[in-house]
Structures are given as C-alpha cells and as structure tokens.
Enzyme design. Structure first.
Site, PDB file in Angstrom:
ATOM      1  N   ALA A  66       0.701  -1.312  -0.053  1.00  0.00           N
ATOM      2  CA  ALA A  66      -0.055  -0.089  -0.148  1.00  0.00           C
ATOM      3  C   ALA A  66       0.796   1.020  -0.025  1.00  0.00           C
ATOM      4  CB  ALA A  66      -0.915   0.068   1.190  1.00  0.00           C
ATOM      5  N   GLY A 111       0.311  -4.955   0.947  1.00  0.00           N
ATOM      6  CA  GLY A 111      -0.758  -4.967  -0.158  1.00  0.00           C
ATOM      7  C   GLY A 111      -0.591  -5.611  -1.325  1.00  0.00           C
ATOM      8  N   GLU A 114      -1.049  -9.364  -0.537  1.00  0.00           N
ATOM      9  CA  GLU A 114      -2.386  -9.374  -0.662  1.00  0.00           C
ATOM     10  C   GLU A 114      -2.918  -9.436  -1.690  1.00  0.00           C
ATOM     11  OE1 GLU A 114      -2.409  -6.160   2.539  1.00  0.00           O
ATOM     12  OE2 GLU A 114      -3.616  -7.351   3.575  1.00  0.00           O
ATOM     13  N   GLU A 134       4.343  -5.323   7.420  1.00  0.00           N
ATOM     14  CA  GLU A 134       3.517  -4.243   8.048  1.00  0.00           C
ATOM     15  C   GLU A 134       4.042  -4.051   9.524  1.00  0.00           C
ATOM     16  OE1 GLU A 134       1.970  -6.713   6.130  1.00  0.00           O
ATOM     17  OE2 GLU A 134       0.875  -5.546   4.609  1.00  0.00           O
TER      18      GLU A 134
HETATM   19  N1  COA Z   1       4.801   2.911  -0.543  1.00  0.00           N
HETATM   20  C1  COA Z   1       5.018   4.314  -0.989  1.00  0.00           C
HETATM   21  N2  COA Z   1       6.226   4.335  -1.609  1.00  0.00           N
HETATM   22  C2  COA Z   1       6.902   3.273  -1.853  1.00  0.00           C
HETATM   23  C3  COA Z   1       6.587   2.198  -1.166  1.00  0.00           C
HETATM   24  C4  COA Z   1       5.358   1.843  -0.689  1.00  0.00           C
HETATM   25  N3  COA Z   1       4.909   0.697  -0.065  1.00  0.00           N
HETATM   26  N4  COA Z   1       7.402   1.047  -1.721  1.00  0.00           N
HETATM   27  C5  COA Z   1       8.360   1.656  -2.333  1.00  0.00           C
HETATM   28  N5  COA Z   1       8.175   3.146  -2.352  1.00  0.00           N
HETATM   29  C6  COA Z   1       8.850   4.223  -2.965  1.00  0.00           C
HETATM   30  C7  COA Z   1      10.077   4.431  -2.238  1.00  0.00           C
HETATM   31  O1  COA Z   1       9.744   5.488  -1.252  1.00  0.00           O
HETATM   32  C8  COA Z   1      10.945   5.263  -3.296  1.00  0.00           C
HETATM   33  O2  COA Z   1      10.324   6.399  -3.793  1.00  0.00           O
HETATM   34  P1  COA Z   1      11.423   7.564  -3.886  1.00  0.00           P
HETATM   35  O3  COA Z   1      12.129   7.441  -5.178  1.00  0.00           O
HETATM   36  O4  COA Z   1      10.478   8.891  -4.060  1.00  0.00           O
HETATM   37  O5  COA Z   1      12.171   8.073  -2.773  1.00  0.00           O
HETATM   38  C9  COA Z   1      10.547   4.277  -4.625  1.00  0.00           C
HETATM   39  O6  COA Z   1       9.423   3.901  -4.239  1.00  0.00           O
HETATM   40  C10 COA Z   1      11.846   3.375  -4.867  1.00  0.00           C
HETATM   41  O7  COA Z   1      11.804   2.439  -3.597  1.00  0.00           O
HETATM   42  P2  COA Z   1      13.201   2.272  -2.705  1.00  0.00           P
HETATM   43  O8  COA Z   1      12.957   1.935  -1.393  1.00  0.00           O
HETATM   44  O9  COA Z   1      14.275   3.223  -3.239  1.00  0.00           O
HETATM   45  O10 COA Z   1      13.931   0.856  -3.453  1.00  0.00           O
HETATM   46  P3  COA Z   1      14.737  -0.238  -2.907  1.00  0.00           P
HETATM   47  O11 COA Z   1      15.104  -1.079  -4.011  1.00  0.00           O
HETATM   48  O12 COA Z   1      15.845   0.333  -2.237  1.00  0.00           O
HETATM   49  O13 COA Z   1      13.761  -0.923  -1.623  1.00  0.00           O
HETATM   50  C11 COA Z   1      11.784  -2.135  -1.113  1.00  0.00           C
HETATM   51  C12 COA Z   1      12.636  -1.685  -2.347  1.00  0.00           C
HETATM   52  C13 COA Z   1      10.695  -2.777  -1.763  1.00  0.00           C
HETATM   53  C14 COA Z   1      12.555  -3.072  -0.401  1.00  0.00           C
HETATM   54  C15 COA Z   1      11.575  -0.891  -0.407  1.00  0.00           C
HETATM   55  O14 COA Z   1      10.691   0.131  -1.168  1.00  0.00           O
HETATM   56  C16 COA Z   1      10.416  -1.080   0.789  1.00  0.00           C
HETATM   57  O15 COA Z   1      10.916  -1.644   1.924  1.00  0.00           O
HETATM   58  N6  COA Z   1       9.126  -0.610   0.349  1.00  0.00           N
HETATM   59  C17 COA Z   1       8.012  -0.787   1.551  1.00  0.00           C
HETATM   60  C18 COA Z   1       7.585  -2.175   1.605  1.00  0.00           C
HETATM   61  C19 COA Z   1       6.298  -1.995   2.446  1.00  0.00           C
HETATM   62  O16 COA Z   1       6.390  -1.936   3.920  1.00  0.00           O
HETATM   63  N7  COA Z   1       5.207  -2.387   2.046  1.00  0.00           N
HETATM   64  C20 COA Z   1       3.954  -2.667   2.887  1.00  0.00           C
HETATM   65  C21 COA Z   1       3.159  -1.433   3.044  1.00  0.00           C
HETATM   66  S1  COA Z   1       1.803  -1.624   4.112  1.00  0.00           S
END
Ligand code: COA
Length: 259
Positions: A66, A111, A114, A134
C-alpha cells in the site's frame, strides 16, 4: 474506460491489468485500488474476456505494498475505512467469476502480497519476493492478508512471516504453496497465458462455480476478516504507527515504544 494508474489491454480473450506506478514500485494508493476493481468488473462483463492477468509494470516490482505516503497521516477511522473499502475490491477479485491470475514480476510486499493472494492463482518470476512487512510500520495487513496467508500456507508459517516481516524468494514461496509455478521473468506472461488458455477451453459456468465453491470452503465472511479491519483501523491511532511510517518516509530505522 480510461485509467490513470493502471494499463488495461485485451488480447485473444485475456485481459491484462498492469499496475503502472513504476517510480513508486507500483505501490497501491486509493485510486489504483479502485481502478483495479473497476477493470476486474469490466473484464467480468466483457463478452470476449475469459480470464485476466494482474501484473506490475517494470521488472522490479509487482506491487511493493500500500502507498505508505498516502496513509501516513491517517487516524483510526480513516484507517478502518481504507481497509474496508480496499478489502471490498480485493474480495471482488477473489470472487471474480472469470479467473484472475497474478503474474508476480518482482516485489509483492504488504498490499502487493495481499493483492496476489486475492487472485485465483499466482505465477512468480524467479526474482519475485514476497512478504508482509506491516509490523515494521506498526501495522498489520489491511486487505485480508492475515486471513488469506493462513489459508494458503497454514497457521505456523503465516504467523512467522507476519511477525518477522521476513521476505521470502520465489522458490520458498513455491515450496510453501503461496505460488503455483516459478518461471524465468522473460517467460512469466507466456506461462500465465498458457494456464489461462487451458482454463479458457473449459466450460465458463463450471469455472465460475469452481471459484465460488472453493471460496465457500473458507466461509468468506468469517469473523477473522472483520477482526482484521477493526485491528488495522485501531493501529492507526498508535504512536508506533506514526513512528513506523515516518521512519520509512525519512529512510531511517523505526524506534517503537509499544504505545
Ligand atoms: N509506499 C510508498 N512508496 C513506496 C513504497 C510503498 N509501499 N514502496 C516503495 N516506495 C517508493 C520509495 O519510497 C521510493 O520512492 P522515492 O524514489 O520517491 O524515494 C521508490 O518507491 C523506490 O523504492 P526504494 O525504497 O528506493 O527501492 P529499494 O530497491 O531500495 O527497496 C523495497 C525496495 C521494496 C525493499 C522498499 O521500497 C520497501 O521496503 N518498500 C516498502 C515495503 C512495505 O513496507 N510495504 C508494505 C506497506 S503496508
């Protein structure tokens, strides 16, 4: 219908829905979820469509969760509403009369995992990664992840993934029964299409009945779904939720206090 955050195409009876926010790793904001729901409903009404593929744009992410930036300022009431309204869309995918197969082309987190679980089947590319992170945000899954993960992989392993927030690769997801097949990324859509085409040779009313009956086994309206919505909303009122989301947005480690 034209969409902002998804791409929709129809080819040889298969409707492909592609979540298209690659710069946000296809994170699901409210609009994107609503658009997916509309596209699935349209696919169900389209006389030429017999099945659907749900995938993410780019080679890195299916859906990375999400959209954290959208809900970071939410309170308990908004959190519960988010979960309830999003949950309706996910339920509509699970109950779709025409099969929807997730072609998981990268991260399927929160999400995103999910969303894949709401589909009738999941085909994973070798680089796919699954997880329910989460708790890192002071939250729990809000789109029935606590229910469908248990259904797919069993209570013990589901509790482990939900409590540790560990990410697992495609092969482990396959071993656990979370995904049906693992293929090289270049073959992902072809494999998904092949399975859908096989289903497409069967009687559509029988396929719809199979989907309804299998869902019925899990008593779709069981209390767990409602409990998750209430708990998810309640956590939005906690300080740890504020800390978890702020820490993510500020790219630092969260410090939780249990409040
Ligand atoms: N919501 C909002 N933005 C998100 C996102 C999310 N769930 N997942 C990734 N993004 C955004 C990042 O903030 C980043 O944006 P920016 O370039 O404006 O800073 C962009 O997507 C790229 O992500 P980044 O974190 O730089 O990539 P990465 O390869 O270093 O890491 C992940 C990849 C998937 C491990 C990491 O993005 C992450 O942990 N995301 C969140 C996962 C999460 O907690 N999901 C559950 C949400 S309820």
């Amino acid at each position: 219908m034209s969409f902002q955050n998804i791409l929709v195409s129809i080819n040889e009876g298969i409707q492909t829905i592609t979540v298209n926010r690659p710069d946000k790793l296809n994170a699901l904001n409210y609009l994107t979820i609503q658009e997916i729901g509309k596209a699935v409903a349209e696919g169900n009404h389209h006389p030429e469509v017999f099945g659907m593929i749900l995938t993410g744009s780019g080679e890195k992410a299916f859906v990375a969760g999400a959209d954290i930036s959208e809900f970071a300022a939410f309170g308990a009431i908004e959190g519960e509403k988010l979960s309830r309204e999003g949950g309706e869309v996910f339920n509509s995918i699970e109950q779709s009369a025409k099969p929807v197969i997730a072609a998981v082309n990268g991260f399927a987190l929160g999400g995103g995992c999910e969303l894949a679980m709401a589909c009738q089947m999941r085909i994973a590319a070798e680089n796919a990664k699954f997880g329910q992170p989460e708790v890192n945000l002071g939250l729990i899954p809000g789109y029935a992840g606590t229910q469908r993960l248990v259904q797919l992989i069993g209570k013990g392993k589901a509790l482990e993934l939900l409590m540790t927030a560990d990410m697992i690769g495609a092969e482990e997801a396959h071993r656990l029964g979370l995904v049906n097949h693992v293929v090289p990324q270049a073959e992902l859509i072809a494999k998904t299409t092949e399975i859908l085409k096989k289903i497409g040779t069967k009687a559509p009313l029988a396929i719809a009945s199979v989907i309804r009956c299998v869902n019925a086994h899990y008593q779709f309206d069981a209390n767990g779904f409602d409990a998750e919505i209430r708990e998810f909303g309640g956590l939005f009122g906690s300080q740890d939720f504020k800390e978890g989301t702020q820490a993510f947005l500020e790219k630092r480690k969260a410090v939780f206090t249990g409040k």
